[in-house]
Scaffold this motif. Structure first.
Motif, PDB file in Angstrom:
ATOM      1  N   TYR A 123     -35.078 -48.217 -20.919  1.00 23.61           N
ATOM      2  CA  TYR A 123     -36.277 -47.931 -20.129  1.00 23.61           C
ATOM      3  C   TYR A 123     -36.900 -49.239 -19.638  1.00 23.61           C
ATOM      4  CZ  TYR A 123     -35.704 -43.300 -22.080  1.00 23.61           C
ATOM      5  OH  TYR A 123     -35.185 -42.077 -22.420  1.00 23.61           O
ATOM      6  N   PRO A 124     -37.604 -49.185 -18.500  1.00 22.26           N
ATOM      7  CA  PRO A 124     -38.183 -50.412 -17.937  1.00 22.26           C
ATOM      8  C   PRO A 124     -39.306 -50.957 -18.798  1.00 22.26           C
ATOM      9  CG  PRO A 124     -38.903 -48.476 -16.707  1.00 22.26           C
ATOM     10  CD  PRO A 124     -37.845 -47.997 -17.653  1.00 22.26           C
ATOM     11  N   SER A 125     -39.697 -52.170 -18.451  1.00 21.53           N
ATOM     12  CA  SER A 125     -40.698 -52.866 -19.259  1.00 21.53           C
ATOM     13  C   SER A 125     -42.065 -52.206 -19.191  1.00 21.53           C
ATOM     14  CB  SER A 125     -40.809 -54.321 -18.798  1.00 21.53           C
ATOM     15  OG  SER A 125     -41.140 -54.374 -17.411  1.00 21.53           O
ATOM     16  N   ASN A 126     -42.322 -51.390 -18.151  1.00 22.34           N
ATOM     17  CA  ASN A 126     -43.664 -50.820 -18.020  1.00 22.34           C
ATOM     18  C   ASN A 126     -43.943 -49.681 -19.001  1.00 22.34           C
ATOM     19  OD1 ASN A 126     -42.056 -48.847 -16.909  1.00 22.34           O
ATOM     20  ND2 ASN A 126     -42.890 -49.029 -14.842  1.00 22.34           N
ATOM     21  N   ILE A 127     -42.996 -49.342 -19.872  1.00 14.03           N
ATOM     22  CA  ILE A 127     -43.290 -48.306 -20.875  1.00 14.03           C
ATOM     23  C   ILE A 127     -44.303 -48.802 -21.891  1.00 14.03           C
ATOM     24  CG2 ILE A 127     -41.002 -47.266 -20.634  1.00 14.03           C
ATOM     25  CD1 ILE A 127     -40.285 -48.527 -23.349  1.00 14.03           C
ATOM     26  N   LYS A 156     -40.803 -51.388 -33.607  1.00 16.46           N
ATOM     27  CA  LYS A 156     -40.090 -50.632 -34.626  1.00 16.46           C
ATOM     28  C   LYS A 156     -38.939 -49.798 -34.067  1.00 16.46           C
ATOM     29  CE  LYS A 156     -40.938 -47.400 -38.458  1.00 16.46           C
ATOM     30  NZ  LYS A 156     -41.976 -46.605 -39.163  1.00 16.46           N
ATOM     31  N   PHE A 157     -39.133 -49.225 -32.874  1.00 19.49           N
ATOM     32  CA  PHE A 157     -38.164 -48.245 -32.368  1.00 19.49           C
ATOM     33  C   PHE A 157     -37.412 -48.701 -31.118  1.00 19.49           C
ATOM     34  CE2 PHE A 157     -41.568 -45.521 -34.324  1.00 19.49           C
ATOM     35  CZ  PHE A 157     -40.823 -45.137 -35.431  1.00 19.49           C
ATOM     36  N   PHE A 158     -37.662 -49.905 -30.640  1.00 17.06           N
ATOM     37  CA  PHE A 158     -37.002 -50.394 -29.432  1.00 17.06           C
ATOM     38  C   PHE A 158     -36.435 -51.789 -29.672  1.00 17.06           C
ATOM     39  CE2 PHE A 158     -39.930 -47.214 -27.904  1.00 17.06           C
ATOM     40  CZ  PHE A 158     -39.283 -46.608 -26.845  1.00 17.06           C
ATOM     41  N   VAL A 159     -35.427 -52.113 -28.876  1.00 18.07           N
ATOM     42  CA  VAL A 159     -34.863 -53.465 -28.860  1.00 18.07           C
ATOM     43  C   VAL A 159     -35.016 -53.997 -27.442  1.00 18.07           C
ATOM     44  CG1 VAL A 159     -32.788 -54.861 -29.139  1.00 18.07           C
ATOM     45  CG2 VAL A 159     -33.212 -52.927 -30.685  1.00 18.07           C
ATOM     46  N   LYS A 160     -35.648 -55.146 -27.307  1.00 17.18           N
ATOM     47  CA  LYS A 160     -35.872 -55.714 -25.985  1.00 17.18           C
ATOM     48  C   LYS A 160     -34.630 -56.450 -25.516  1.00 17.18           C
ATOM     49  CE  LYS A 160     -39.384 -57.995 -23.205  1.00 17.18           C
ATOM     50  NZ  LYS A 160     -40.712 -58.649 -23.199  1.00 17.18           N
ATOM     51  N   GLU A 161     -34.135 -56.072 -24.333  1.00 16.14           N
ATOM     52  CA  GLU A 161     -32.947 -56.696 -23.764  1.00 16.14           C
ATOM     53  C   GLU A 161     -33.318 -57.976 -23.018  1.00 16.14           C
ATOM     54  OE1 GLU A 161     -29.987 -55.543 -24.351  1.00 16.14           O
ATOM     55  OE2 GLU A 161     -30.555 -53.672 -25.323  1.00 16.14           O
ATOM     56  N   LYS A 162     -32.291 -58.739 -22.643  1.00 10.48           N
ATOM     57  CA  LYS A 162     -32.533 -60.010 -21.961  1.00 10.48           C
ATOM     58  C   LYS A 162     -33.160 -59.825 -20.589  1.00 10.48           C
ATOM     59  CE  LYS A 162     -28.848 -62.565 -24.318  1.00 10.48           C
ATOM     60  NZ  LYS A 162     -27.601 -63.357 -24.147  1.00 10.48           N
ATOM     61  N   ASP A 163     -32.888 -58.677 -19.931  1.00 14.10           N
ATOM     62  CA  ASP A 163     -33.447 -58.447 -18.605  1.00 14.10           C
ATOM     63  C   ASP A 163     -34.856 -57.860 -18.649  1.00 14.10           C
ATOM     64  OD1 ASP A 163     -32.807 -56.023 -19.625  1.00 14.10           O
ATOM     65  OD2 ASP A 163     -31.669 -55.299 -17.884  1.00 14.10           O
ATOM     66  N   GLY A 164     -35.464 -57.776 -19.853  1.00 18.96           N
ATOM     67  CA  GLY A 164     -36.825 -57.287 -19.984  1.00 18.96           C
ATOM     68  C   GLY A 164     -36.931 -55.800 -20.259  1.00 18.96           C
ATOM     69  N   THR A 165     -35.836 -55.057 -20.184  1.00 15.32           N
ATOM     70  CA  THR A 165     -35.874 -53.629 -20.466  1.00 15.32           C
ATOM     71  C   THR A 165     -35.893 -53.383 -21.969  1.00 15.32           C
ATOM     72  OG1 THR A 165     -33.460 -53.494 -20.366  1.00 15.32           O
ATOM     73  CG2 THR A 165     -34.671 -53.085 -18.327  1.00 15.32           C
ATOM     74  N   TYR A 166     -36.185 -52.130 -22.337  1.00 14.31           N
ATOM     75  CA  TYR A 166     -36.242 -51.742 -23.749  1.00 14.31           C
ATOM     76  C   TYR A 166     -35.178 -50.695 -24.014  1.00 14.31           C
ATOM     77  CZ  TYR A 166     -40.755 -54.112 -24.179  1.00 14.31           C
ATOM     78  OH  TYR A 166     -41.751 -55.037 -24.199  1.00 14.31           O
ATOM     79  N   ARG A 167     -34.460 -50.868 -25.122  1.00 13.73           N
ATOM     80  CA  ARG A 167     -33.420 -49.921 -25.519  1.00 13.73           C
ATOM     81  C   ARG A 167     -33.832 -49.240 -26.830  1.00 13.73           C
ATOM     82  NH1 ARG A 167     -28.062 -49.205 -24.403  1.00 13.73           N
ATOM     83  NH2 ARG A 167     -27.990 -51.125 -23.156  1.00 13.73           N
ATOM     84  N   ILE A 168     -33.668 -47.914 -26.867  1.00 14.96           N
ATOM     85  CA  ILE A 168     -33.977 -47.149 -28.076  1.00 14.96           C
ATOM     86  C   ILE A 168     -33.062 -47.597 -29.213  1.00 14.96           C
ATOM     87  CG2 ILE A 168     -33.832 -44.842 -29.087  1.00 14.96           C
ATOM     88  CD1 ILE A 168     -36.197 -44.969 -27.391  1.00 14.96           C
ATOM     89  N   THR A 169     -33.622 -47.723 -30.425  1.00 14.39           N
ATOM     90  CA  THR A 169     -32.811 -48.138 -31.563  1.00 14.39           C
ATOM     91  C   THR A 169     -31.814 -47.040 -31.940  1.00 14.39           C
ATOM     92  OG1 THR A 169     -34.435 -47.269 -33.116  1.00 14.39           O
ATOM     93  CG2 THR A 169     -34.640 -49.584 -32.489  1.00 14.39           C
ATOM     94  N   LYS A 170     -30.784 -47.441 -32.635  1.00 14.43           N
ATOM     95  CA  LYS A 170     -29.721 -46.509 -33.018  1.00 14.43           C
ATOM     96  C   LYS A 170     -30.250 -45.401 -33.914  1.00 14.43           C
ATOM     97  CE  LYS A 170     -25.088 -46.481 -35.066  1.00 14.43           C
ATOM     98  NZ  LYS A 170     -24.058 -47.304 -35.745  1.00 14.43           N
ATOM     99  N   GLN A 171     -31.214 -45.713 -34.771  1.00 15.75           N
ATOM    100  CA  GLN A 171     -31.770 -44.728 -35.698  1.00 15.75           C
ATOM    101  C   GLN A 171     -32.400 -43.558 -34.935  1.00 15.75           C
ATOM    102  OE1 GLN A 171     -35.331 -45.956 -37.674  1.00 15.75           O
ATOM    103  NE2 GLN A 171     -35.010 -44.618 -39.439  1.00 15.75           N
ATOM    104  N   ILE A 172     -33.159 -43.852 -33.884  1.00 19.25           N
ATOM    105  CA  ILE A 172     -33.811 -42.799 -33.095  1.00 19.25           C
ATOM    106  C   ILE A 172     -32.794 -42.132 -32.178  1.00 19.25           C
ATOM    107  CG2 ILE A 172     -35.605 -42.336 -31.391  1.00 19.25           C
ATOM    108  CD1 ILE A 172     -36.639 -42.950 -34.167  1.00 19.25           C
ATOM    109  N   ARG A 173     -31.894 -42.917 -31.597  1.00 18.02           N
ATOM    110  CA  ARG A 173     -30.928 -42.353 -30.645  1.00 18.02           C
ATOM    111  C   ARG A 173     -30.046 -41.295 -31.303  1.00 18.02           C
ATOM    112  NH1 ARG A 173     -28.355 -39.825 -28.259  1.00 18.02           N
ATOM    113  NH2 ARG A 173     -26.917 -40.153 -26.537  1.00 18.02           N
ATOM    114  N   GLU A 174     -29.676 -41.498 -32.573  1.00 21.00           N
ATOM    115  CA  GLU A 174     -28.777 -40.562 -33.242  1.00 21.00           C
ATOM    116  C   GLU A 174     -29.473 -39.256 -33.609  1.00 21.00           C
ATOM    117  OE1 GLU A 174     -27.284 -42.763 -36.516  1.00 21.00           O
ATOM    118  OE2 GLU A 174     -25.674 -43.716 -35.356  1.00 21.00           O
ATOM    119  N   MET A 175     -30.793 -39.198 -33.504  1.00 23.96           N
ATOM    120  CA  MET A 175     -31.513 -37.963 -33.803  1.00 23.96           C
ATOM    121  C   MET A 175     -31.494 -36.985 -32.639  1.00 23.96           C
ATOM    122  SD  MET A 175     -34.793 -39.699 -35.716  1.00 23.96           S
ATOM    123  CE  MET A 175     -35.690 -38.168 -35.907  1.00 23.96           C
ATOM    124  N   VAL A 176     -31.092 -37.441 -31.445  1.00 23.76           N
ATOM    125  CA  VAL A 176     -31.192 -36.620 -30.229  1.00 23.76           C
ATOM    126  C   VAL A 176     -29.804 -36.390 -29.657  1.00 23.76           C
ATOM    127  CG1 VAL A 176     -32.338 -36.363 -28.000  1.00 23.76           C
ATOM    128  CG2 VAL A 176     -33.422 -37.723 -29.795  1.00 23.76           C
TER     129      VAL A 176
END
Length: 904
Positions: free
Chosen positions: A390-394, A405-425
């Protein structure tokens, strides 16, 4: 700041005074303060001045539009943008002041260090929530504009950095407005335009100087005033049906149960963008351009979603709802949820994060988990949701603690959901109207979907949700949605939050239709009219007269079943029927008065058996002193259909005969009286025998009734078993759907892994650097083709120790150096030679996983043979030069000595 605003404002007022001298047709149309007009919001970053100049220089001075410019500016920046833009347009350009009303043919510029909102066409300035840090003023204003102006708003994104404006454009499209984006290639900074385009939110893409003409052309073909709930004109209804058919053929989705007004508004927008005036021409355009069907399909599926939308709702879930649901799992277990219409996944991930927070707070250490099924029609949205990027404006919607706690910030400034939350959906494309539902759920969230479905389909979807939920399960709807008349299926938990609990009632099988049956039938429900609940029509003169006749002049009658049980009584029947002593019994024969029972029973059974009208004349009812003569009519009913199988019994009084002259008793008369007495005794005995027979028959009937009830009970049990088998079949179908969903997810992961593996292989080979991967036991894990020229590796060597493989390197300490790197977690670099006189720089580095754990080593071999050969050549040349220098120096010394000798 006041000195900057003052003169500019006075200049704008002078321009506004002389504007009437430039009258035009367009200006006259917008001269009335009550004439509605569109508001165009322009979003750009601080470096977007060039794009703003290009846009405004191509806007006619009497366009009939109001323009609001929102820019990213430094809080300490002085407001000189007004003067710069005024040079490019004849429209007045002013800096916004608080509570300034937007007027047509004016340009308004946001001041520095302010947030901007709008209400009823009036601009309001707000203090920013944070003095510094990331702010999203464009999203903030566009969202406010969409909520205030609805379809009369237009969003334009120009040159700028970041992703500000994307969420605002989504809100505008949801409200029926139009969105225009500058071509990224023509933008000085292409990040903002590119983010909007990648999100699929751009109605038109063009250079900044062409956007103004596209906006004006769009407005010429789309009416500005629309009634959201207006009926679709009859002449256009057939064309809309054709459009729905084309969409169904192109996408496989059926929009026939969507609100016609919603489809009509979306079609009008597409017609305006293509400058098509007649809907019939648009149908032809759809057939000639299949890609337009895909764009219209996307248009119909545009949904506004964000993380933790309506924060108060999520707070209720976190503090009250989910903790109560967890009490049903004291020893651990898995809760199940279904997010209907998940769009790009924000709603599903929000639920997963809230659940994780509740478990960590309420029941830490418990083996509790949540499985969320997130479904949507849009496959592209599902793919974006699966990626979880998701973009940085979230950060405007997600707190800093949750981001950490639930996101990992990528080098391009976007946010990626952590594996723990992603596996729940689990994400999957699904059509709520056509595909089976999920079952045994604890939570269902369906927000802003029902408002697009017509009332007929809503009445079928709500019972479906009731069926899918466990007893006590929770249903969450959007702020503009309700359960309607299904108050027997759900009870409100928090009415303002649209949270409902499933009532613990029997499954609504009578009203439940599974998705395969969701279709329009040939009947026209609108043709059947009924009075509102609790209302009855006013009585007419005819009905009052009929009621009076029935009460006073019609004969007494009763409507009974074919067994004599009374269903309805008309008139005064007390002279013929009376309640029997003991337990209340509403049977006709039990209530018959003295003298009526045997005759009535005989006539009744004859009429029922032969299906004929039976009439009895002059039947005496009552005792001697009160005896009366009546006629009885027994008629089996065959019409109307509702009364078929019932019997109508009518009692009619017979007038008493006029009294004659008294006769003198004689001997003959006495003999007749004796004979009559004997006959009366015989008749009484016959009546007693008949009554005894009737009692025995009633006992037999009761036994038959008991047997019939037992058979009915067995039948009900069989029906219950059949329903359970049907339910098991439905649950099996749902489980099959879930398995297909999981399989689809797994297949997507496998494809993604295969693609990533191919990318990695090509990347390693393209670097032309020999690379070798080893695990902690020094076993070969992977190698590039270049590495095989140094170490004699073949594909079957994967899994073998590196020490067992022949190498051309003169590097006896290779294994020791690798173990040293594994132990110290520090890289090592050295230069080694091979037996064929090649030189390599060997670099041994720890192999680190995403969790920053060392799991082997990576060895790279950089060929430095050329450099080494050059170095050797230079050294040889240096030696030669040194020798020549020494020789020349010796000879020079000898010559000097010779000269000195001669001089002496």
């Amino acid at each position: 700041m006041k000195r900057t605003i003052g003169p500019t404002t006075r200049k704008a007022r002078r321009i506004r005074v002389i504007r009437p001298s430039h009258n035009s047709k367009s200006a006259k149309l917008n001269s009335s303060p009550h004439q509605p007009f569109s508001i165009v919001a322009l979003g750009a970053s601080a470096g977007g001045l060039e794009a703003l100049d290009q846009f405004l220089s191509h806007v006619p001075p009497a366009s009939g539009l109001g323009f609001v410019i929102v820019q990213h500016m430094d809080p300490t920046h002085k407001g000189i943008l007004v003067d710069l833009l005024q040079r490019k347009t004849r429209m007045p350009v002013v800096q916004i002041q608080d509570r300034m009303k937007v007027e047509a043919d004016h340009v308004y510029v946001i001041p520095p260090n302010k947030d901007l909102s709008i209400l009823h066409g009036v601009l309001h300035l707000l203090e920013p929530a944070a003095a510094r840090g990331l702010r999203l003023p464009i999203d903030f204003f566009l969202t406010s504009l969409a909520a205030d102006q609805h379809e009369r708003c237009i969003g334009v994104i120009l040159s700028g950095m970041g992703s500000d404006g994307t969420l605002g454009l989504r809100a505008i499209k949801e409200q029926g407005g139009a969105t225009f984006v500058q071509t990224p290639a023509s933008a000085k900074f292409d990040s903002m335009p590119r983010m909007a385009i990648d999100a699929g939110l751009a109605d038109a893409i063009a250079p900044a100087e062409e956007l103004a003409s596209k906006i004006l052309a769009f407005l010429k073909h789309v009416p500005l005033l629309r009634n959201h709930d207006r009926p679709v004109p009859e002449k256009d209804d057939g064309a809309l049906d054709k459009i729905i058919i084309l969409l169904r053929g192109q996408s496989g989705q059926d929009f026939s149960l969507y609100k016609r007004s919603t489809i009509s508004r979306r079609v009008e927008r597409r017609m305006g963008l293509h400058q098509i005036t007649k809907i019939g021409n648009y149908v032809r355009y759809l057939r000639e351009h299949p890609q337009e069907s895909e764009l219209l399909f996307k248009e119909l599926l545009i949904g506004v979603t964000s993380f933790f939308r309506d924060p108060s709702v999520w707070e209720q879930l976190k503090t009250t709802i989910i903790p109560k649901l967890l009490t049903a799992y004291p020893k651990g277990g898995m809760l199940r949820a279904w997010t209907v219409g998940c769009s790009t996944g924000e709603e599903a991930y929000s639920l997963a994060m809230v659940f994780r927070e509740v478990v960590d707070r309420v029941k830490p250490g418990k083996n509790l988990s949540l499985q969320i099924f997130a479904t949507d029609l849009d496959k592209d949205a599902i793919n974006k949701a699966r990626a979880g990027v998701y973009p940085s404006n979230i950060n405007a919607d997600v707190s800093h603690s949750r981001l950490r706690k639930f996101f990992v910030k990528e080098k391009d400034g976007t946010y990626r959901i952590t594996k723990q939350i992603r596996e729940m959906v689990i994400f999957a494309p699904q059509n709520l109207v056509m595909h089976p539902p999920f079952t045994r759920l604890d939570i269902i969230t369906c927000r802003n979907l029902l408002i697009y479905l017509d009332a007929e389909l809503q009445k079928k979807v709500i019972p479906l949700f009731n069926y899918s939920l466990n007893p006590g399960g929770v249903l969450l709807l959007g702020s503009a949605e309700t359960i309607g008349t299904a108050s027997d299926l759900f009870s409100p938990l928090v009415s303002k939050a649209r949270l409902y609990r499933r009532l613990d009632t029997s499954r609504p099988s009578d009203h439940l239709e599974f998705p395969s049956a969701f279709a329009r039938h040939g009947t026209n429900s609108s043709s059947v009219s009924s009075a509102p609940a609790g209302m009855s029509p006013a009585p007419s003169l005819q009905s009052l007269a009929d009621q009076l006749l029935l009460q006073h002049y019609s004969p007494a009658a009763v409507l009974v079943t074919n067994e004599g049980d009374i269903l309805y009584v008309s008139g005064k029947t007390g002279k013929y029927l009376e309640p029997a002593a003991g337990k209340a019994n509403w049977n006709l024969f039990a209530m018959a008065r003295e003298g009526l029972g045997s005759a009535l029973s005989e006539a009744f059974h004859k009429a029922v058996r032969q299906k004929l009208l039976v009439t009895l004349k002059d039947i005496k009812v009552g005792k001697n002193g009160d005896a009366k003569l009546i006629d009885i009519t027994v008629q089996p009913l065959t019409t109307p259909e509702a009364l078929r199988g019932m019997v109508m019994v009518v009692f009619t009084d017979v007038a008493a005969p006029s009294p004659g002259k008294a006769r003198t008793p004689s001997k003959q008369t006495a003999n007749q009286d004796a004979r009559l007495s004997a006959l009366a005794e015989e008749l009484q005995q016959a009546h007693q025998d008949l009554n005894s027979t009737r009692d025995e028959m009633q006992i037999s009937q009761e036994e038959l009734k008991s047997t019939n009830e037992e058979l009915q009970s067995m039948n009900e049990e069989l029906q219950s078993t059949n329903e359970e088998l049907t339910t098991s079949k439905e649950e099996m179908q749902s489980m099959n759907e879930e398995l297909q969903t999981v399989n689809h997810e797994l297949q997507a992961k496998v494809n993604e892994l295969s693609s990533t593996s191919d990318d990695m292989k090509n990347l390693l080979n393209s670097t032309d650097i020999a690379t070798l991967f080893l695990d902690n036991a020094l076993l070969v894990r992977r190698f590039t083709t270049q590495a095989a020229t140094i170490i004699q590796l073949i594909p079957s060597d994967v899994g073998r120790p590196i020490t067992d493989i022949v190498t051309a390197m003169d590097y006896p300490r290779l294994a020791a150096d690798i173990r040293g790197v594994l132990k110290k977690k520090v890289s090592l670099e050295t230069q080694i030679a091979t037996r064929d006189r090649r030189w390599f720089t060997v670099r041994i580095m720890p192999y680190r996983t995403q969790s920053n754990r060392a799991d082997g080593v990576v060895i790279t071999f950089a060929n430095i043979t050329v450099a080494k050969n050059l170095e050797a050549a230079l050294r040889q040349a240096q030696v030669k030069l040194e020798k020549r220098y020494t020789t020349q120096t010796t000879e020079l010394g000898k010559a000097r000595k010779s000269i000195q000798t001669k001089t002496r």
